[in-house]
Design a protein around this motif. Sequence first.
Motif, PDB file in Angstrom:
ATOM      1  N   PRO A  19       0.792  -1.232   0.000  1.00  0.00           N
ATOM      2  CA  PRO A  19       0.000   0.000   0.000  1.00  0.00           C
ATOM      3  C   PRO A  19       0.825   1.283   0.000  1.00  0.00           C
ATOM      4  CG  PRO A  19      -0.236  -1.154   2.095  1.00  0.00           C
ATOM      5  CD  PRO A  19       0.590  -2.015   1.209  1.00  0.00           C
ATOM      6  N   THR A  20       2.130   1.194   0.183  1.00  0.00           N
ATOM      7  CA  THR A  20       2.962   2.399   0.170  1.00  0.00           C
ATOM      8  C   THR A  20       3.820   2.498  -1.098  1.00  0.00           C
ATOM      9  OG1 THR A  20       4.749   1.309   1.390  1.00  0.00           O
ATOM     10  CG2 THR A  20       3.053   2.465   2.688  1.00  0.00           C
ATOM     11  N   LEU A  21       3.633   1.592  -2.026  1.00  0.00           N
ATOM     12  CA  LEU A  21       4.397   1.587  -3.270  1.00  0.00           C
ATOM     13  C   LEU A  21       4.055   2.820  -4.100  1.00  0.00           C
ATOM     14  CD1 LEU A  21       6.302  -0.142  -5.088  1.00  0.00           C
ATOM     15  CD2 LEU A  21       4.229  -1.136  -6.075  1.00  0.00           C
ATOM     16  N   ASN A  22       5.076   3.512  -4.592  1.00  0.00           N
ATOM     17  CA  ASN A  22       4.855   4.660  -5.467  1.00  0.00           C
ATOM     18  C   ASN A  22       4.686   4.157  -6.896  1.00  0.00           C
ATOM     19  OD1 ASN A  22       5.131   6.522  -3.364  1.00  0.00           O
ATOM     20  ND2 ASN A  22       7.351   6.536  -3.578  1.00  0.00           N
ATOM     21  N   LEU A  23       3.597   4.580  -7.538  1.00  0.00           N
ATOM     22  CA  LEU A  23       3.253   4.081  -8.864  1.00  0.00           C
ATOM     23  C   LEU A  23       2.977   5.215  -9.847  1.00  0.00           C
ATOM     24  CD1 LEU A  23       0.686   1.410  -7.666  1.00  0.00           C
ATOM     25  CD2 LEU A  23       2.924   0.917  -8.642  1.00  0.00           C
ATOM     26  N   MET A  24       3.415   5.023 -11.094  1.00  0.00           N
ATOM     27  CA  MET A  24       3.037   5.902 -12.190  1.00  0.00           C
ATOM     28  C   MET A  24       2.519   4.994 -13.291  1.00  0.00           C
ATOM     29  SD  MET A  24       3.303   7.636 -15.259  1.00  0.00           S
ATOM     30  CE  MET A  24       4.809   7.160 -16.041  1.00  0.00           C
ATOM     31  N   VAL A  25       1.295   5.219 -13.725  1.00  0.00           N
ATOM     32  CA  VAL A  25       0.687   4.400 -14.763  1.00  0.00           C
ATOM     33  C   VAL A  25       0.642   5.209 -16.046  1.00  0.00           C
ATOM     34  CG1 VAL A  25      -1.399   3.191 -15.474  1.00  0.00           C
ATOM     35  CG2 VAL A  25      -0.714   3.173 -13.067  1.00  0.00           C
ATOM     36  N   GLN A  26       1.245   4.657 -17.095  1.00  0.00           N
ATOM     37  CA  GLN A  26       1.211   5.281 -18.413  1.00  0.00           C
ATOM     38  C   GLN A  26       0.370   4.387 -19.308  1.00  0.00           C
ATOM     39  OE1 GLN A  26       4.948   5.520 -20.482  1.00  0.00           O
ATOM     40  NE2 GLN A  26       4.195   7.100 -21.861  1.00  0.00           N
ATOM     41  N   SER A  27      -0.627   4.971 -19.945  1.00  0.00           N
ATOM     42  CA  SER A  27      -1.536   4.175 -20.754  1.00  0.00           C
ATOM     43  C   SER A  27      -2.146   5.029 -21.855  1.00  0.00           C
ATOM     44  CB  SER A  27      -2.658   3.615 -19.863  1.00  0.00           C
ATOM     45  OG  SER A  27      -3.619   2.937 -20.630  1.00  0.00           O
ATOM     46  N   SER A  28      -2.577   4.371 -22.899  1.00  0.00           N
ATOM     47  CA  SER A  28      -3.337   5.068 -23.943  1.00  0.00           C
ATOM     48  C   SER A  28      -4.823   5.047 -23.619  1.00  0.00           C
ATOM     49  CB  SER A  28      -3.079   4.425 -25.308  1.00  0.00           C
ATOM     50  OG  SER A  28      -3.417   3.057 -25.262  1.00  0.00           O
ATOM     51  N   ASN A  29      -5.186   4.333 -22.542  1.00  0.00           N
ATOM     52  CA  ASN A  29      -6.590   4.230 -22.131  1.00  0.00           C
ATOM     53  C   ASN A  29      -6.706   4.489 -20.632  1.00  0.00           C
ATOM     54  OD1 ASN A  29      -9.305   3.750 -22.023  1.00  0.00           O
ATOM     55  ND2 ASN A  29      -9.176   1.589 -22.555  1.00  0.00           N
ATOM     56  N   ILE A  30      -6.363   5.709 -20.209  1.00  0.00           N
ATOM     57  CA  ILE A  30      -6.367   6.008 -18.775  1.00  0.00           C
ATOM     58  C   ILE A  30      -7.772   6.066 -18.188  1.00  0.00           C
ATOM     59  CG2 ILE A  30      -4.133   7.162 -18.763  1.00  0.00           C
ATOM     60  CD1 ILE A  30      -5.660   9.830 -18.697  1.00  0.00           C
ATOM     61  N   LYS A  31      -8.788   6.252 -19.019  1.00  0.00           N
ATOM     62  CA  LYS A  31     -10.156   6.306 -18.502  1.00  0.00           C
ATOM     63  C   LYS A  31     -10.538   5.019 -17.775  1.00  0.00           C
ATOM     64  CE  LYS A  31     -12.441   9.503 -21.664  1.00  0.00           C
ATOM     65  NZ  LYS A  31     -13.533   9.605 -22.634  1.00  0.00           N
ATOM     66  N   ALA A  32      -9.956   3.907 -18.163  1.00  0.00           N
ATOM     67  CA  ALA A  32     -10.277   2.624 -17.532  1.00  0.00           C
ATOM     68  C   ALA A  32      -9.906   2.621 -16.045  1.00  0.00           C
ATOM     69  CB  ALA A  32      -9.571   1.477 -18.247  1.00  0.00           C
ATOM     70  N   LEU A  33      -8.990   3.487 -15.644  1.00  0.00           N
ATOM     71  CA  LEU A  33      -8.578   3.543 -14.239  1.00  0.00           C
ATOM     72  C   LEU A  33      -9.707   4.018 -13.324  1.00  0.00           C
ATOM     73  CD1 LEU A  33      -4.972   4.963 -14.651  1.00  0.00           C
ATOM     74  CD2 LEU A  33      -5.596   2.679 -13.887  1.00  0.00           C
ATOM     75  N   ILE A  34     -10.754   4.586 -13.883  1.00  0.00           N
ATOM     76  CA  ILE A  34     -11.902   5.014 -13.080  1.00  0.00           C
ATOM     77  C   ILE A  34     -12.465   3.836 -12.300  1.00  0.00           C
ATOM     78  CG2 ILE A  34     -13.676   4.680 -14.843  1.00  0.00           C
ATOM     79  CD1 ILE A  34     -13.609   7.748 -12.656  1.00  0.00           C
ATOM     80  N   ARG A  35     -12.302   2.632 -12.851  1.00  0.00           N
ATOM     81  CA  ARG A  35     -12.793   1.418 -12.190  1.00  0.00           C
ATOM     82  C   ARG A  35     -12.057   1.132 -10.887  1.00  0.00           C
ATOM     83  NH1 ARG A  35     -12.459  -2.288 -17.575  1.00  0.00           N
ATOM     84  NH2 ARG A  35     -12.921  -0.555 -18.950  1.00  0.00           N
ATOM     85  N   LEU A  36     -10.874   1.716 -10.721  1.00  0.00           N
ATOM     86  CA  LEU A  36     -10.068   1.480  -9.519  1.00  0.00           C
ATOM     87  C   LEU A  36     -10.016   2.694  -8.591  1.00  0.00           C
ATOM     88  CD1 LEU A  36      -6.943  -0.412 -10.981  1.00  0.00           C
ATOM     89  CD2 LEU A  36      -8.976  -1.374  -9.902  1.00  0.00           C
TER      90      LEU A  36
END
Length: 150
Positions: A19-36
């Motif tokens: 839960p403390t991991l630093n994350l950067m998500v690169q995607s061509s479909n970032i809208k899907a992240l709304i699910r999370l």
Amino acid sequence: MAHIEHGLGLLKRLMQEDPTLNLMVQSSNIKALIRLMPEIDAHQGGFTIADKSLDVEAILARIDWAMQGFTHTKDLQTDLEVKPEWLEVLRLAFEVGLQDKAIAQTMYKSERMIRHYWSKIQDALAVYPEEGKNMRAITQIRAREAGLID
């Protein structure tokens, strides 16, 4: 073969395991992240997103923000609040092709509850009855636009 659900599942698992991991998500479909969004909001580490169309400097800035522990999700439509049950109804209806009775059986819910979920989903997506329009079809279109389904 790449599937959005695989990436979302991996990301969800990474956030749960650390839960403390630093994350950067690169995607061509970032809208899907709304699910999370509930998981992202609860994540204690840095979390940033970057559309693949951003220039290199912007992507590097997002990486730096994540490493510093900042959260940057402003590119997502965060005013949309969706419950996991609603996402499952959308998935079963539009990806599996089930009707309400089969959705109810699959989810171990009553048909009345599934209809209630549809009402809530349509309200969240601003889908309301219009003469000559199919509400389920409009719901599917809006859900795709919002990134709730593929």
